[in-house]
Structure formats: structure tokens, C-alpha cells
Motif scaffolding. Structure first.
Motif, PDB file in Angstrom:
ATOM      1  N   LEU A 182      -3.806   3.400  -3.706  1.00 50.30           N
ATOM      2  CA  LEU A 182      -5.244   3.367  -3.534  1.00 50.30           C
ATOM      3  C   LEU A 182      -5.889   2.117  -3.258  1.00 50.30           C
ATOM      4  O   LEU A 182      -7.177   2.246  -3.361  1.00 50.30           O
ATOM      5  N   THR A 183      -5.273   0.987  -3.272  1.00 49.80           N
ATOM      6  CA  THR A 183      -5.879  -0.046  -3.302  1.00 49.80           C
ATOM      7  C   THR A 183      -6.121  -0.531  -1.712  1.00 49.80           C
ATOM      8  O   THR A 183      -5.232  -0.306  -0.879  1.00 49.80           O
ATOM      9  N   LYS A 239       0.710  -1.249  -0.154  1.00 54.18           N
ATOM     10  CA  LYS A 239      -0.039   0.078   0.065  1.00 54.18           C
ATOM     11  C   LYS A 239       0.721   1.344   0.115  1.00 54.18           C
ATOM     12  O   LYS A 239       0.614   2.311  -0.726  1.00 54.18           O
TER      13      LYS A 239
END
Length: 368
Positions: free
Chosen positions: A116-117, A110
Motif C-alpha cells: 500500500l506504500t 511494494k
């Protein structure tokens, strides 16, 4: 549940190396360099020496109970009630270690590659792969490690030789000035992670065909030297100040590598190394938790237990707030918490075993 698979001494040896280096080669250098400066590369050596001593205790305990895992040894040495409780604590510990490794993966992915996941996506996707490997058994995990470890080695050697162009011996000026006792006290957490975590191999020892003790000890020694070399390499390429201020110094080294205009953005290579290393470490810890549950509660089919643990581990992984808080918790409490499983319980079980044996000899002597 009886594990039918068997692994060779070589496979066990590379599993030990892969497990000990699993996440430590990536997450340990920054903290060690921040505390011990130019002498940080010495810290893994003394910690590894302590790790070898602990391994002797574990091996001595395992030799008293051939063919049994640490979960089975607990119930044999301390009885069904107390031994069962200690065994349950060990299983909880393996689950906790699995959750920590999973969170390390999620944090790295991340922060560096996919900001953004949602972090849960990384957790669940990786745990599904691990779960499949665990259901297939110890042989599958060992063979996968045997296949993947040369890949890690080749990529790492490539990074090492390319990054040597940035090497500067001046970055080691001021070496051998550390206060030994203070540094050992401040860096004691390295004993917990990764060395005490390797108690999980007490779940695998019964399934090693030959020379298991030598393979285990050699694996600890080689992993220690490699970890020391990685810290030394990090200091030489980045220097103390930059290394100690970056959460992932190895990632920074690779990020800045450029070979002409052809090889750029090589950070994906270090991400690949980390994913493979985490696969090895997480599969061993996850396997220890699943096998322990099966043996303690006499479950014959491990499949549903392994699948259920995906939800538990991914949920627990979300309980760790952020990287900085995790580093602080590790620094303050890792050694004390993990010494319970790495030193106190094995020593207690060994003491109870000796007591039983001496009482048995006394009874045999009096009856004759």
C-alpha cells in the motif's frame, strides 16, 4: 574534482563482489532457470568467463592512462568533442543503471512487503542514504561495504543451511541436455546485467592503492562462482518449475522456512540482505555518475550534484512500467545496449590509444 580518498585491494575486491551480486543474485535466477532449466547454473560460468575477458580489455585501457577514470580517458583518447560526448554517454549510462537498481528495490518492496506504500517513498528514502554515502566519498562506501558484507554472508549461510532440508537431487534430472548455442543466445542478457555493468569500476580504479588489476579480476571470478552456486541452490530447493514461475525464487524459499514454532516469517531476513546488496551496488553506480559529472564539467564540490541526482534518478525509476515489462526489455535489449559501453567504446578508445602511440613513435623515429 579530485577524490582524495584511497581504498585497499581488499576493499576493492569486496566492492566488486558486492556490486556484481548486488541485485543479480535475487533477480537473475528465475529467468535463467526458465530458459536453461536444470543447466541454468552453468550459464553464469560462461558469462563470467566472458566478463573476465572484458575486464582484461578495461584493465589494458586503464593501464595506458594511470590515475585517470573512464570519463577522463574518453577526453584524452578521443579528444574534447568526441571524447566529451562519449564521456557524457557513460555518465548517462551510470545514471540509467542507478535508476534501474532503484526501481528493482521499489518493485520488490511494494510487491512483497509494503503493497500500500507509494513506490516513490522507497526510491527517495533509499536515494537519500546513498547520496550521503557518495558525498562522503569512495572510502566511506568501501568501509560501509566492508562492514555490511559479513552481515550478508552470515544471514545467507543461515538461510542456506536451513533450506538444505528441502534439497532434492531428483530436481536435477535431465541435466546437460541444453543446446549450448541456443541457450547462450537466449541468456546473453546476463552478460549485460551484471557483468558489463561493472565498467563503472573504471571510475574507481585510480583510487585503489595496490594490486587493483588482480583484485578486480578475482572479484569477477568469485562473484561468478557465487552466482552459479545460488542458481544451483535455487534449483535444488525449489525445482525448475517453481523457480521459473516465481519472480523472486529466493524470497519464496525463505518465506517457506520454519524452524519449529520459534523461527517463522523469515522473509524479512532476505529483504535485509537485498537492501544491503542494493546499497552496495547503487552507491557505486551513483558515485560513478556524480564523479563523472564533476570531472567532465570541472565541478569542485560534488554535494549539490549528488543531491540533484536524487530527483533525476527517482524520476527515471518511475519510467519503468512493471516487473514483467522490465524482464522482457532485459531479455531482448540488455546485451545489445550494454555492449556499447562494455565492449564497443572501450575497444574504440583502446584502438585510438594504440594509433596515437604508433604515430608518436613514427614521428619520433623520423625526427631522429
Amino acid at each position: 574534482m579530485m577524490e582524495k580518498g584511497q581504498i585497499s585491494a581488499w576493499q576493492f575486491f569486496i566492492l566488486v563482489i558486492g556490486y556484481l551480486l548486488g541485485t543479480s543474485f535475487f533477480f537473475r535466477p528465475a529467468g535463467l532457470i526458465a530458459m536453461a532449466k536444470q543447466d541454468a547454473w552453468i550459464v553464469p560460468i560462461w558469462a563470467g568467463a566472458a566478463g573476465v575477458v572484458m575486464s582484461f580489455i578495461w584493465i589494458k585501457l586503464a593501464n595506458h592512462y594511470p590515475g585517470l577514470t573512464i570519463v577522463q580517458i574518453c577526453t584524452h583518447a578521443a579528444g574534447k568533442v568526441i571524447g566529451g560526448l562519449i564521456a557524457l554517454l557513460y555518465i548517462g549510462y551510470f545514471v540509467h543503471v542507478s535508476a534501474l537498481i532503484t526501481r528493482n528495490l521499489g518493485d520488490f518492496m511494494k510487491q512483497t512487503l509494503f503493497p500500500l506504500t507509494p513506490i516513490t517513498v522507497f526510491h527517495v528514502m533509499f536515494l537519500l542514504i546513498i547520496c550521503y554515502a557518495v558525498i562522503k566519498g569512495v572510502e566511506t562506501i568501501a568501509r560501509a561495504t566492508e562492514l555490511l558484507l559479513p552481515l550478508i554472508t552470515l544471514v545467507f549461510l543461515f538461510i542456506f543451511f536451513v533450506a538444505l532440508s528441502e534439497w532434492n537431487w531428483d530436481r536435477f534430472q535431465g541435466m546437460f541436455r541444453m543446446n549450448v548455442w541456443t541457450t547462450m543466445k537466449e541468456t546473453r542478457s546476463i552478460l549485460g546485467f551484471p557483468f558489463m555493468e561493472s565498467i563503472v569500476f573504471m571510475m574507481l580504479l585510480p583510487y585503489v592503492r595496490s594490486r587493483r588489476n588482480v583484485s578486480f579480476l578475482l572479484g569477477v571470478v568469485v562473484a561468478t562462482l557465487l552466482l552459479s552456486l545460488i542458481v544451483f541452490f535455487t534449483i535444488g530447493v525449489l525445482g525448475v518449475t517453481r523457480s521459473s514461475h516465481d519472480t523472486y525464487p529466493l524470497f519464496v524459499i525463505v518465506q517457506e522456512l520454519h524452524i519449529g514454532s520459534f523461527f517463522e516469517n523469515l522473509e524479512s531476513t532476505i529483504a535485509l540482505i537485498l537492501l544491503v546488496a542494493i546499497f552496495i551496488k547503487l552507491s557505486v553506480a551513483y558515485y560513478g555518475a556524480v564523479l563523472g559529472l564533476c570531472q567532465l564539467f570541472r565541478v569542485n564540490d560534488r554535494s549539490w550534484l549528488a543531491i540533484s541526482l536524487i530527483l533525476l534518478i527517482s524520476g527515471l525509476a518511475l519510467g519503468f512500467d512493471n516487473v514483467l515489462e522490465n524482464i522482457e526489455i532485459d531479455k531482448r535489449y540488455a546485451f545489445e545496449y550494454m555492449s556499447l559501453f562494455g565492449i564497443i567504446f572501450p575497444s574504440l578508445l583502446l584502438f585510438l590509444t594504440w594509433m596515437k602511440q604508433s604515430l608518436g613513435k613514427e614521428k619520433a623515429g623520423s625526427s631522429s
